[in-house]
Motif scaffolding. Structure first.
Motif, mmCIF file in Angstrom:
data_model
loop_
_atom_site.group_PDB
_atom_site.id
_atom_site.type_symbol
_atom_site.label_atom_id
_atom_site.label_comp_id
_atom_site.label_asym_id
_atom_site.label_seq_id
_atom_site.Cartn_x
_atom_site.Cartn_y
_atom_site.Cartn_z
ATOM 1 N N LEU A 85 0.838 -1.208 0.000
ATOM 2 C CA LEU A 85 0.000 0.000 0.000
ATOM 3 C C LEU A 85 0.868 1.252 0.000
ATOM 4 C CD1 LEU A 85 -2.709 1.511 0.284
ATOM 5 C CD2 LEU A 85 -2.431 1.309 2.762
ATOM 6 N N ARG A 86 1.918 1.226 0.813
ATOM 7 C CA ARG A 86 2.770 2.407 0.926
ATOM 8 C C ARG A 86 3.410 2.741 -0.427
ATOM 9 N NH1 ARG A 86 7.924 3.985 2.075
ATOM 10 N NH2 ARG A 86 8.041 5.971 3.175
ATOM 11 N N GLU A 87 3.943 1.706 -1.092
ATOM 12 C CA GLU A 87 4.553 1.960 -2.400
ATOM 13 C C GLU A 87 3.518 2.461 -3.393
ATOM 14 O OE1 GLU A 87 6.581 -1.464 -3.826
ATOM 15 O OE2 GLU A 87 8.298 -1.148 -2.518
ATOM 16 N N TYR A 88 2.371 1.823 -3.384
ATOM 17 C CA TYR A 88 1.315 2.170 -4.333
ATOM 18 C C TYR A 88 0.799 3.584 -4.094
ATOM 19 C CZ TYR A 88 -3.578 2.010 -6.035
ATOM 20 O OH TYR A 88 -4.795 2.285 -6.608
ATOM 21 N N ASP A 89 0.562 3.933 -2.818
ATOM 22 C CA ASP A 89 -0.053 5.250 -2.594
ATOM 23 C C ASP A 89 0.934 6.378 -2.888
ATOM 24 O OD1 ASP A 89 1.404 5.715 -0.203
ATOM 25 O OD2 ASP A 89 -0.237 5.114 1.099
ATOM 26 N N ARG A 90 2.246 6.139 -2.687
ATOM 27 C CA ARG A 90 3.206 7.198 -3.019
ATOM 28 C C ARG A 90 3.358 7.328 -4.530
ATOM 29 N NH1 ARG A 90 5.282 9.434 1.311
ATOM 30 N NH2 ARG A 90 6.610 10.752 0.085
ATOM 31 N N ALA A 91 3.233 6.202 -5.245
ATOM 32 C CA ALA A 91 3.397 6.257 -6.696
ATOM 33 C C ALA A 91 2.181 6.876 -7.371
ATOM 34 C CB ALA A 91 3.652 4.857 -7.256
ATOM 35 N N THR A 92 1.002 6.646 -6.834
ATOM 36 C CA THR A 92 -0.204 7.144 -7.492
ATOM 37 C C THR A 92 -0.629 8.508 -6.972
ATOM 38 O OG1 THR A 92 -1.564 6.020 -5.848
ATOM 39 C CG2 THR A 92 -1.142 4.840 -7.890
ATOM 40 N N GLY A 93 -0.053 8.944 -5.840
ATOM 41 C CA GLY A 93 -0.476 10.224 -5.262
ATOM 42 C C GLY A 93 -1.623 10.056 -4.282
ATOM 43 N N LEU A 94 -2.108 8.828 -4.099
ATOM 44 C CA LEU A 94 -3.181 8.589 -3.128
ATOM 45 C C LEU A 94 -2.736 8.969 -1.717
ATOM 46 C CD1 LEU A 94 -6.032 7.354 -2.537
ATOM 47 C CD2 LEU A 94 -4.894 5.170 -2.185
ATOM 48 N N PHE A 95 -1.412 8.954 -1.463
ATOM 49 C CA PHE A 95 -0.918 9.227 -0.103
ATOM 50 C C PHE A 95 -1.288 10.618 0.389
ATOM 51 C CE2 PHE A 95 2.761 12.120 -0.347
ATOM 52 C CZ PHE A 95 2.839 12.271 -1.715
ATOM 53 N N ARG A 96 -1.627 11.524 -0.546
ATOM 54 C CA ARG A 96 -2.013 12.869 -0.102
ATOM 55 C C ARG A 96 -3.400 12.876 0.526
ATOM 56 N NH1 ARG A 96 0.339 13.683 -5.022
ATOM 57 N NH2 ARG A 96 2.433 14.563 -4.926
ATOM 58 N N GLU A 97 -4.169 11.816 0.256
ATOM 59 C CA GLU A 97 -5.520 11.712 0.817
ATOM 60 C C GLU A 97 -5.446 10.914 2.114
ATOM 61 O OE1 GLU A 97 -7.900 13.297 -0.564
ATOM 62 O OE2 GLU A 97 -6.995 13.790 -2.490
ATOM 63 N N HIS A 98 -5.082 11.586 3.189
ATOM 64 C CA HIS A 98 -4.818 10.873 4.441
ATOM 65 C C HIS A 98 -6.015 10.072 4.940
ATOM 66 C CE1 HIS A 98 -1.178 13.593 5.568
ATOM 67 N NE2 HIS A 98 -1.049 12.985 4.419
ATOM 68 N N TRP A 99 -7.217 10.608 4.782
ATOM 69 C CA TRP A 99 -8.396 9.894 5.289
ATOM 70 C C TRP A 99 -8.605 8.592 4.536
ATOM 71 C CZ3 TRP A 99 -10.378 10.727 9.783
ATOM 72 C CH2 TRP A 99 -10.262 11.991 10.360
#
Lengths: 327, 238
Positions: A85-99
Motif C-alpha cells: 500500500l505504501r509503495e502504491y499510494d506514493r506512486a499514485t499520489g493517493l498518499f495525499r488523501e490521508h483519510w
C-alpha cells in the motif's frame, strides 16, 4: 521435536524446501560458471548476482512464516499488504488523501483480523463494507473535484493489498496449508523465471510491447506450460484422495497460477507505464520495490483460493471465530 | 469535470537518507501523524513554558505564503509554527540550515518528521534547488518559515536581511508575512545550552506582495530591504 514435525510433516513441504535450496545453489553455480568463463557481459553478471542475492534473502523471509504457523503467515501477509500500500499510494499520489489511506489501512488490518479469527462471514463481508467506508470517507472534505479518481484509487488498493492478498493468510486456517502455500509462493516466482528464461531462449514476437517491452509471447507460453505442469504435478501429491484429485482440476489450478501470476505482473506494468515510472521502490536490489516482486501473488491468491474453496473448502474442520467466539 | 492527473510523490524512488534531505519530501499518513503529534507537543510547551501569545493572526492569508521573522534562538521556528492553525500549520516548512540540521541521518529524520524542515545549504544552494522550492511553494500551497538574517543573532539585535529570500517571492503572487518574535533572545540566547522559561510574544504584520518586483539581483535586494523594514516596524517600542 514436535514443532519440527508439524512444520516439515508433509513430504511435499520437505521436497519444496529442499528443491528451493537446490535451485538457489544451482543458480549460484551457473552464474559462477558464467563469471569464470566470462560468457556474460559484466553488467548482466552483476544483475544476475544481485537478483540471486535478493532471492536468497527473500525466500527464507517468505518461507519461514509459512513453516512457523498460521499466526506468522497472517502477520506476514498483513505487513506485506501495508508495505505494498505504501509503495502504491506514493506512486499514485493517493498518499495525499490521508483519510482514504487511513481507511484502506484499517480495512487491511480488519480483513487480516478476520483471517486470524477464522471468521469467513466477516472476511467476505469486509469487501463491500470497506468499499462503502472508502466511498463516503472523503465526502465530508467537501472537495468533489477528483472524488471518483481518489475513491477508485483507494478501492483498487483495498482490493489488491487487503481483500485479495488476505486470502493467502486465510489459507493458513487449514491445518494442512503448508505444502500448498509453499507451492503457490514458489510457483509464482518460478513462473517469472520460466517466462524470462524461455523468452530469452526462444525470443520472437513481443507480448504487449507498449505495456512491458521485454516480455515475449514465447516467454508467456513457456511459463504457462512449465508452471501448469509443475503445479499440477506437485498439487496432485498434495490433493491425493480429495475431490481436487483429477487431472483436469489440477491442470486448471496450475494454469490459474501461471495466468494469474503473469496477469498480476502485467497489471503492475500497466500501472507503472500509466504513471511513467520504472520501479515502484528501491527496497530490493535487482528487483525494485516490494510490489515489483510480489505483483504476481496479488491475483493468484484469491483465484486459487476460490477454486479450491469450490471443490474442497478451507479449514472446514478447524475451530472458527477463535477470538470473537460467535456462532 | 476537472482535469485529473496521477501525481506521484515528488520524492518517489529516493533512498531513505536522501529522501529526508530532499526538497521534494512529502509526508504520507505516518509522517502526517508524527508531525501532527509534534505540533501539539510544541503548542503545549509554548503555552506552559513561554506563555506564548500571538497578535495580528488576522493578517495571515490562506496558504501559500512566506513568513519572515527576526532570528534569536532555536525556539523561533517552533514558535512561528505554533502560531499557525489548520492547513497552514500542516503545510508549514521551516527552511533550516542544512549544515546544522541535516548532516547526520538521525538529526535529519527528526528535522524531517517532527519539525517538517527543508534544508538550505548556506552559500551552496543551487539555482535548481531554489527553483524547486519556489515551484513547490506555489503549486503545493505551502507555507515557508524563513529567517532571512541567515543565522541567530548573538545579542538579540536584528541583523540585515540576506537577499536570497527574494528568489521565492519576487515576481510571484505569493505574499510575505512579516513577524516580530519578542522574548526569544532572553529565553534561549545562543550562548545557553538549553532554553529557560520566559514570555514569548509573536507580532504578525499585514502581508506584503512582490508580484511586480523583478526576479533579479536588484529585485531580490528590494524584497529583502522591504521585508526587513516591515519586520523592524513590528518591534514593540521600549
Amino acid at each position: 521435536m514436535r514443532g519440527w514435525d508439524i512444520a516439515f510433516g508433509h513430504p511435499v513441504t520437505q521436497g519444496l524446501v529442499a528443491a528451493t535450496i537446490g535451485i538457489l545453489l544451482l543458480a549460484a553455480a551457473v552464474i559462477g560458471a558464467l563469471t569464470v568463463t566470462g560468457r556474460a557481459s559484466p553488467a548482466l553478471r552483476r544483475e544476475l548476482w544481485l537478483r540471486l542475492a535478493s532471492w536468497a534473502v527473500l525466500l527464507p523471509l517468505i518461507m519461514a512464516p509459512i513453516l512457523l504457523g498460521r499466526e506468522w503467515v497472517i502477520a506476514a501477509v498483513t505487513l506485506l499488504g501495508l508495505a505494498c500500500l505504501r509503495e502504491y499510494d506514493r506512486a499514485t499520489g493517493l498518499f495525499r488523501e490521508h483519510w482514504l489511506v487511513a481507511v484502506v489501512v484499517l480495512g487491511i488490518l480488519a480483513v487480516n483480523f478476520a483471517a486470524l479469527d477464522h471468521w469467513y462471514g466477516f472476511f467476505v463481508a469486509l469487501w463491500p463494507l470497506t468499499v462503502t467506508v472508502i466511498a463516503v470517507a472523503s465526502i465530508p472534505l467537501d472537495r468533489p473535484a477528483g472524488y471518483i479518481q481518489r475513491t477508485a484509487l483507494a478501492i483498487f488498493a483495498y482490493m489488491l493489498f487487503g481483500a485479495g492478498l488476505a486470502h493467502l493468510g486465510y489459507m493458513a486456517n487449514d491445518p494442512n496449508y503448508r505444502p500448498l502455500l509453499l507451492l503457490l509462493v514458489l510457483a509464482v516466482g518460478l513462473n517469472d523465471v520460466a517466462a524470462f528464461t524461455s523468452g530469452k531462449l526462444i525470443g520472437g514476437r513481443k507480448l504487449l510491447p507498449a505495456t512491458s517491452p521485454n516480455k515475449t509471447l514465447s516467454g508467456a507460453l513457456g511459463a504457462l506450460v512449465c508452471t501448469t505442469l509443475l503445479v499440477a504435478y506437485v498439487a496432485g501429491l498434495i490433493f491425493e484422495g480429495t475431490p481436487m484429485d483429477s487431472t483436469w482440476k489440477l491442470l486448471a489450478l496450475g494454469a490459474l497460477v501461471s495466468i494469474g501470476g503473469q496477469a498480476g505482473d502485467l497489471m503492475l506494468s500497466s500501472i507503472k507505464r500509466d504513471i511513467g515510472i520504472k520501479d515502484m521502490g528501491v527496497l530490493l536490489p535487482g528487483h525494485g520495490g516490494i510490489l515489483d516482486r510480489f505483483n504476481s501473488l496479488l491475483l493468484v491468491a484469491p483465484a486459487t483460493f476460490h477454486l479450491i474453496q469450490f471443490y474442497i473448502g478451507w479449514g472446514l474442520d478447524a475451530p472458527t471465530r477463535i477470538l470473537t467466539g460467535g456462532p | 469535470m476537472s482535469d485529473w492527473k496521477i501525481k506521484p510523490a515528488r520524492d518517489l524512488g529516493l533512498p531513505t537518507a536522501e529522501r529526508l534531505r530532499s526538497h521534494g519530501r512529502e509526508a504520507g499518513l505516518v509522517g502526517g501523524l508524527l508531525q501532527g503529534g509534534w505540533r501539539r507537543l510544541v503548542r503545549l510547551y509554548m503555552a506552559v513554558m513561554h506563555r506564548f501569545a500571538v497578535t495580528g493572526r488576522e493578517h495571515l492569508p490562506p496558504p501559500p505564503f512566506v513568513i519572515v521573522a527576526n532570528h534569536a534562538s532555536h525556539l523561533d521556528a517552533l514558535a512561528v509554527g505554533a502560531a499557525l492553525r489548520g492547513p497552514a500549520a500542516r503545510r508549514a516548512h521551516a527552511l533550516a540550515a542544512g549544515d546544522t540540521f541535516f548532516t547526520s541521518t538521525p538529526m535529519a529524520a527528526f528535522a524531517a518528521y517532527a519539525i517538517n524542515a527543508l534544508p538550505v545549504w548556506r552559500r551552496r544552494t543551487r539555482p535548481k534547488d531554489l527553483a524547486t522550492l519556489r515551484a513547490r511553494l506555489e503549486e503545493d500551497g505551502l507555507v515557508f518559515i524563513l529567517f532571512p538574517e541567515g543565522t541567530r543573532s548573538r545579542d538579540g539585535a536584528m541583523a540585515a536581511f540576506q537577499p536570497g529570500l527574494g528568489a521565492f517571492v519576487a515576481g510571484s503572487p505569493v505574499p510575505v508575512v512579516p513577524c516580530w518574535l519578542e522574548g526569544a533572545h532572553a529565553a534561549w540566547p545562543p550562548q545557553r545550552r538549553w532554553p529557560r522559561p520566559g514570555r514569548l510574544h509573536l507580532h504578525i504584520g499585514p502581508p506584503l506582495s512582490f508580484a511586480e518586483t523583478p526576479q533579479d539581483r536588484a529585485g531580490w535586494t528590494q524584497v529583502a530591504a522591504q521585508c526587513e523594514a516591515a519586520v523592524r516596524a513590528l518591534e514593540p517600542r521600549r
